[in-house]
Structure formats: structure tokens, C-alpha cells
Design an enzyme around this catalytic site. Structure first.
Site, mmCIF file in Angstrom:
data_model
loop_
_atom_site.group_PDB
_atom_site.id
_atom_site.type_symbol
_atom_site.label_atom_id
_atom_site.label_comp_id
_atom_site.label_asym_id
_atom_site.label_seq_id
_atom_site.Cartn_x
_atom_site.Cartn_y
_atom_site.Cartn_z
ATOM 1 N N TYR A 16 0.818 -1.210 0.000
ATOM 2 C CA TYR A 16 0.000 0.000 0.000
ATOM 3 C C TYR A 16 0.849 1.255 0.000
ATOM 4 O O TYR A 16 2.074 1.184 0.182
ATOM 5 C CB TYR A 16 -0.945 -0.002 1.205
ATOM 6 C CG TYR A 16 -0.298 0.331 2.536
ATOM 7 C CD1 TYR A 16 0.546 -0.577 3.182
ATOM 8 C CD2 TYR A 16 -0.516 1.560 3.149
ATOM 9 C CE1 TYR A 16 1.131 -0.263 4.399
ATOM 10 C CE2 TYR A 16 0.065 1.877 4.370
ATOM 11 C CZ TYR A 16 0.895 0.961 4.985
ATOM 12 O OH TYR A 16 1.485 1.280 6.183
ATOM 13 N N LYS A 25 6.473 -2.156 1.787
ATOM 14 C CA LYS A 25 5.331 -1.548 2.494
ATOM 15 C C LYS A 25 4.107 -2.449 2.375
ATOM 16 O O LYS A 25 3.198 -2.201 1.586
ATOM 17 C CB LYS A 25 5.066 -0.150 1.916
ATOM 18 C CG LYS A 25 4.204 0.716 2.807
ATOM 19 C CD LYS A 25 4.289 2.166 2.372
ATOM 20 C CE LYS A 25 3.237 3.021 2.999
ATOM 21 N NZ LYS A 25 3.271 3.049 4.467
ATOM 22 N N GLU A 81 12.313 2.276 14.119
ATOM 23 C CA GLU A 81 11.467 3.391 13.661
ATOM 24 C C GLU A 81 10.236 3.444 14.547
ATOM 25 O O GLU A 81 10.110 2.676 15.505
ATOM 26 C CB GLU A 81 11.093 3.214 12.185
ATOM 27 C CG GLU A 81 10.422 1.888 11.880
ATOM 28 C CD GLU A 81 10.258 1.614 10.385
ATOM 29 O OE1 GLU A 81 10.216 2.552 9.586
ATOM 30 O OE2 GLU A 81 10.148 0.422 10.032
ATOM 31 N N LEU A 95 11.309 1.073 6.932
ATOM 32 C CA LEU A 95 10.728 1.543 5.676
ATOM 33 C C LEU A 95 11.466 2.811 5.249
ATOM 34 O O LEU A 95 11.721 3.688 6.074
ATOM 35 C CB LEU A 95 9.234 1.853 5.872
ATOM 36 C CG LEU A 95 8.531 2.255 4.570
ATOM 37 C CD1 LEU A 95 8.328 1.039 3.662
ATOM 38 C CD2 LEU A 95 7.191 2.912 4.846
HETATM 39 N N1 PMP Z 1 7.944 3.641 8.754
HETATM 40 C C1 PMP Z 1 6.799 2.958 8.821
HETATM 41 C C2 PMP Z 1 6.802 1.641 9.515
HETATM 42 C C3 PMP Z 1 5.627 3.471 8.253
HETATM 43 O O1 PMP Z 1 4.468 2.769 8.318
HETATM 44 C C4 PMP Z 1 5.658 4.744 7.638
HETATM 45 C C5 PMP Z 1 4.408 5.349 7.068
HETATM 46 N N2 PMP Z 1 3.888 4.645 6.011
HETATM 47 C C6 PMP Z 1 6.877 5.431 7.580
HETATM 48 C C7 PMP Z 1 8.005 4.849 8.147
HETATM 49 C C8 PMP Z 1 6.992 6.766 6.916
HETATM 50 O O2 PMP Z 1 6.936 6.662 5.517
HETATM 51 P P1 PMP Z 1 6.381 7.855 4.613
HETATM 52 O O3 PMP Z 1 7.189 9.073 4.983
HETATM 53 O O4 PMP Z 1 6.640 7.428 3.233
HETATM 54 O O5 PMP Z 1 4.942 8.010 4.955
#
Ligand code: PMP
Length: 283
Positions: free
Chosen positions: A33, A146, A178, A203
Site C-alpha cells: 500500500y 510496504k 522506527e 521503511l
Molecule cells: N515507517 C513505517 C513503519 C511506516 O508505516 C511509515 C508510514 N507509512 C513510515 C516509516 C513513513 O513513511 P512515509 O514518509 O513514506 O509516509
């Protein structure tokens, strides 16, 4: 008012938007997603989200449902049909519909999009900062993909809520990976930003990439390396980034106040820069 939801080529009233019980997204979390934020009816960092989606699909040998150009057209149509000025667009691609089997079936992927209206610019978190707790990172080993396997992060958010906090930072082998749904940062006493380096462990946030670029342009030093909760507690500031939080200040970790317990200057400044610069390239 009912939203318009996209399901496999059709724009439907949300009551009519349905997916088969045999869809592998439902049965096996065999799905990826993206979430893209919208301000003033425009998408922030769309290219980054589309590129990461294609990468996620490639990593699990899932067919792309369409091209990036078609994806952009569908996103735009969703903003239009839902009259979305501020909020987010959620996109999910699953491997498709097949009898239950661990072997990947050779079927067409399913794609679903919906919108959520939400105030993303003026949030309480931006104003007052958030409290986080630390918990063990129990997720799988390919967090760079993701996927929709979001039970562990949901459990983390619930643990945070039960502890009277807003979110949790995940810890593995003594180091922060994270946040449950965001990338985590600290600002050292000398102003240097520290955030974990990219690997399969986290991620690769689209917001992270942009914020680190803006930090470098603002002559702020950045160290991409793991850090511990102990180091975080001694930091001048802490914050998180994600597509819908942008830069979210963290003012407390495991009950310990970070800095003076107020939103830090670096986080506030980076949030302002991120929003204004991203709006310049929003589409
Ligand atoms: N880490 C994780 C585990 C996440 O779920 C997200 C949000 N989707 C992020 C980091 C941040 O990613 P982004 O800046 O692309 O939203």
C-alpha cells in the site's frame, strides 16, 4: 455524504465498493500500500510514493496493476470525485483473487483506492508534540516492503495508548528501528540530526528522504546510524516523519522529557520547510 471508492477500474459509492473473500490481501496480507497526503487539492511527493509502490511490488514478484501515469490519473480523479482539499489518499494493491494456496497464483492484481478528509497541516501533535514509549520490534524482517501486515504496529499503538502516550518507538537489539508508522529522529545537543540508516530493518520513508534533503540544504548536519533510547533521552529534540504527520515533534520518551519538553526549533523549522517546499512541487 458517501465517498467514491476506486475498485479495479470502477468508481463506486463506498457502500458498493467490495472485494472478494478469496482476495489474497484479505486471506494472507499479500498486499502492499501507499498513503499520499493532499493539501489544497494537490498531492505531496506523488512521484516518491508511486516509485516506492513499484519497488514494493517488484520485491514480492507482484504484477503492477497499471503504469505510474495511469496511477496519477486515478489519484487525481479520486481527489476530484471526492472533492478532497485536505487529507490523504490510500492505495492498496493485492496479488488478486485465487483459491487459498501459499504458492503465488498467476492472477491479475486487485487495486483499491479511497480518500480520507483530515486536517493534516494544523494538527495538535504539531502544536504540542507527542509522547512515545519504547517497545520491542516484533515485526518481520522485510520492513522495507510496504505491506499491509499492520497488526504489530497496531499492537504498538494500543500499548502506547494504554500507557497514556501517543505512539511507540520500536527497539531491536538495543537500537531504535522506527516508529509504528513513521521514521524516528533525534537532534543531538550540537544540532546534528540522527536517524537510522536505510536497510531491510526500516521503511524508506518518502518524507524521510525529503526532510533529510531539506536539512542538508539548511546546513543541518545529519548522521544516518542507529541510536538507543538512552541516547534519545539525552537528546535536545526528537521527532518523527511520515506522509500524513510530515514532521511530528516528540516531547517525551518513556516518561522522560526531551529537552525542555516543548516542541523543538529544529522540528518546527523542518516541518515548515517540508510543507512549504513540498507544496511548490505538489501536483
Ligand atoms: N515507517 C513505517 C513503519 C511506516 O508505516 C511509515 C508510514 N507509512 C513510515 C516509516 C513513513 O513513511 P512515509 O514518509 O513514506 O509516509
Amino acid at each position: 455524504m458517501s465517498r467514491t471508492v476506486y475498485v479495479n477500474g470502477d468508481y463506486l459509492p463506498e457502500e458498493d465498493a467490495k472485494i472478494s473473500v478469496f482476495d489474497r490481501g484479505f486471506l494472507m496480507a499479500d498486499a502492499v500500500y501507499e498513503v499520499t497526503s493532499v493539501i489544497d487539492g494537490k498531492m505531496l511527493d506523488f512521484a516518491g510514493h508511486a516509485t516506492r509502490l513499484m519497488r514494493s511490488l517488484g520485491e514480492i514478484d507482484m504484477k503492477a496493476p497499471c503504469s505510474i501515469d495511469e496511477l496519477e490519473a486515478i489519484h487525481r480523479e479520486m481527489i476530484k470525485r471526492n472533492d478532497l482539499t485536505e487529507g490523504l489518499i490510500y492505495l492498496q494493491v493485492t496479488r488478486g483473487i485465487a483459491d487459498r494456496d501459499f504458492v503465488y497464483p498467476d492472477v491479475e492484481p486487485s487495486m483499491v483506492l479511497f480518500t480520507q478528509a483530515k486536517s493534516v497541516v494544523n494538527s495538535l501533535i504539531a502544536k504540542h508534540g507527542m509522547k512515545v514509549i519504547s517497545i520491542p520490534d516484533i515485526r518481520w524482517g522485510r520492513r522495507d516492503i510496504k505491506t499491509v501486515q499492520l497488526l504489530a504496529p497496531s499492537m504498538g499503538k494500543m500499548a502506547a495508548k494504554a500507557a497514556g502516550a501517543d505512539d511507540a518507538w520500536l527497539v531491536e537489539d538495543g537500537f531504535v528501528t522506527e516508529g509504528t508508522s513513521n521514521n524516528a529522529y533525534i537532534v543531538k545537543q550540537d544540532g546534528t540530526i540522527v536517524t537510522r540508516d536505510l536497510s531491510h530493518d526500516i521503511l524508506s520513508g518518502i518524507t524521510r528522504e525529503a526532510v533529510l534533503r531539506f536539512a542538508a540544504e539548511a546546513q543541518i548536519k545529519v548522521e544516518e546510524r542507529p541510536f538507543t533510547i538512552e541516547e534519545a533521552k539525552q537528546a535536545k529534540e526528537a521527532f518523527v516523519t511520515s506522509a500524513t504527520t510530515f514532521v511530528g515533534p516528540v516531547v517525551e520518551i518513556d516518561g522522560v522529557m526531551i529537552g525542555d519538553g516543548k516542541v523543538g526549533d529544529t522540528a518546527r523549522r523542518l516541518r515548515e520547510i517540508y510543507i512549504s517546499e513540498s507544496l511548490k512541487t505538489a501536483i
